[in-house]
Write an enzyme that holds these catalytic residues in place. Structure first.
Site, PDB file in Angstrom:
ATOM      1  N   GLU A  44      44.945  42.283  27.886  1.00 38.64           N
ATOM      2  CA  GLU A  44      43.787  42.075  27.003  1.00 38.64           C
ATOM      3  C   GLU A  44      44.229  41.647  25.614  1.00 38.64           C
ATOM      4  O   GLU A  44      45.392  41.845  25.212  1.00 38.64           O
ATOM      5  CB  GLU A  44      42.944  43.355  26.941  1.00 38.64           C
ATOM      6  CG  GLU A  44      42.340  43.674  28.296  1.00 38.64           C
ATOM      7  CD  GLU A  44      41.344  44.814  28.266  1.00 38.64           C
ATOM      8  OE1 GLU A  44      41.284  45.564  27.264  1.00 38.64           O
ATOM      9  OE2 GLU A  44      40.611  44.956  29.266  1.00 38.64           O
ATOM     10  N   GLU A  55      44.911  38.873  38.262  1.00 41.90           N
ATOM     11  CA  GLU A  55      45.099  37.824  39.273  1.00 41.90           C
ATOM     12  C   GLU A  55      45.776  36.601  38.673  1.00 41.90           C
ATOM     13  O   GLU A  55      46.710  36.039  39.251  1.00 41.90           O
ATOM     14  CB  GLU A  55      43.741  37.410  39.860  1.00 41.90           C
ATOM     15  CG  GLU A  55      43.043  38.505  40.641  1.00 41.90           C
ATOM     16  CD  GLU A  55      42.115  39.358  39.793  1.00 41.90           C
ATOM     17  OE1 GLU A  55      42.408  39.592  38.596  1.00 41.90           O
ATOM     18  OE2 GLU A  55      41.089  39.801  40.329  1.00 41.90           O
ATOM     19  N   CYS A  86      37.214  37.614  39.285  1.00 40.28           N
ATOM     20  CA  CYS A  86      36.129  37.000  38.512  1.00 40.28           C
ATOM     21  C   CYS A  86      36.082  35.492  38.813  1.00 40.28           C
ATOM     22  O   CYS A  86      36.982  34.940  39.457  1.00 40.28           O
ATOM     23  CB  CYS A  86      36.339  37.247  37.018  1.00 40.28           C
ATOM     24  SG  CYS A  86      37.649  36.237  36.280  1.00 40.28           S
TER      25      CYS A  86
HETATM   26  N1  THU Z   1      39.877  42.248  35.210  1.00 42.78           N
HETATM   27  C1  THU Z   1      40.937  41.842  35.983  1.00 42.78           C
HETATM   28  O1  THU Z   1      42.089  41.822  35.527  1.00 42.78           O
HETATM   29  N2  THU Z   1      40.675  41.445  37.257  1.00 42.78           N
HETATM   30  C2  THU Z   1      39.468  41.561  37.875  1.00 42.78           C
HETATM   31  O2  THU Z   1      39.332  41.207  39.042  1.00 42.78           O
HETATM   32  C3  THU Z   1      38.331  42.126  37.136  1.00 42.78           C
HETATM   33  C4  THU Z   1      38.508  42.201  35.660  1.00 42.78           C
HETATM   34  C5  THU Z   1      40.162  42.754  33.854  1.00 42.78           C
HETATM   35  C6  THU Z   1      39.768  41.856  32.720  1.00 42.78           C
HETATM   36  C7  THU Z   1      39.580  42.866  31.604  1.00 42.78           C
HETATM   37  O3  THU Z   1      40.828  43.160  31.007  1.00 42.78           O
HETATM   38  C8  THU Z   1      39.087  44.114  32.296  1.00 42.78           C
HETATM   39  O4  THU Z   1      39.453  43.976  33.659  1.00 42.78           O
HETATM   40  C9  THU Z   1      37.595  44.339  32.183  1.00 42.78           C
HETATM   41  O5  THU Z   1      36.886  43.262  32.642  1.00 42.78           O
END
Ligand code: THU
Length: 134
Positions: A44, A55, A86
């Site tokens: 993040e 991913e 996503c």
């Molecule tokens: N996130 C992922 O890394 N992969 C997913 O399949 C769903 C969402 C992360 C992005 C962000 O850091 C956090 O989860 C909340 O959305």
């Protein structure tokens, strides 16, 4: 393919997540045709929009190591239901294999198996047709 091993690596990599804003740690493990596994976690950023999902970080690790033939990805998150990739990640994964197997799991082991083309149908087809005429 050893799904248990793939899920286990995704589970472990989830602990490396940099997720101070959402608190939602995600791990992913990508299996190549040659049997190698590349993992990733979400990274993040304070801007939020520059966040990289687990991913896509696994895809970057694999490509940086010369691998592009992917057969499956496991995704593990601590959620009530398995977290599926996503929209942005679906597009990035489809670049390499629209028929990729997607194994999504909660950290407590609730598993859902899908095929990427069901999550994002016909994506590359349309784009490649547009490029062919250029
Ligand atoms: N996130 C992922 O890394 N992969 C997913 O399949 C769903 C969402 C992360 C992005 C962000 O850091 C956090 O989860 C909340 O959305």
């Amino acid at each position: 393919m050893d799904i248990t091993q793939l899920l286990d690596i995704a589970f472990q990599t989830r602990h490396q997540a940099h997720a101070p804003y959402s608190g939602f740690a995600v791990g992913a493990a990508l299996l190549t045709k040659s049997g190698k596994i590349f993992s990733g976690c979400n990274v993040e950023n304070v801007s939020l929009g520059l966040t990289i999902c687990a991913e896509r970080s696994a895809v970057a690790a694999a490509v940086a190591n010369g691998e592009k033939d992917f057969v499956a990805i496991a995704v593990v998150a601590e959620s009530a239901e398995p977290a599926v990739p996503c929209g942005a990640c679906r597009q990035v994964l489809a670049e390499f294999n629209p028929e990729l197997k997607v194994i999504a799991s909660t950290s407590s082991g609730k598993i859902q198996e899908l095929v990427l083309s069901d999550l994002l149908p016909r994506t590359r087809q349309g784009i490649l047709e547009a490029f062919r005429d250029v």
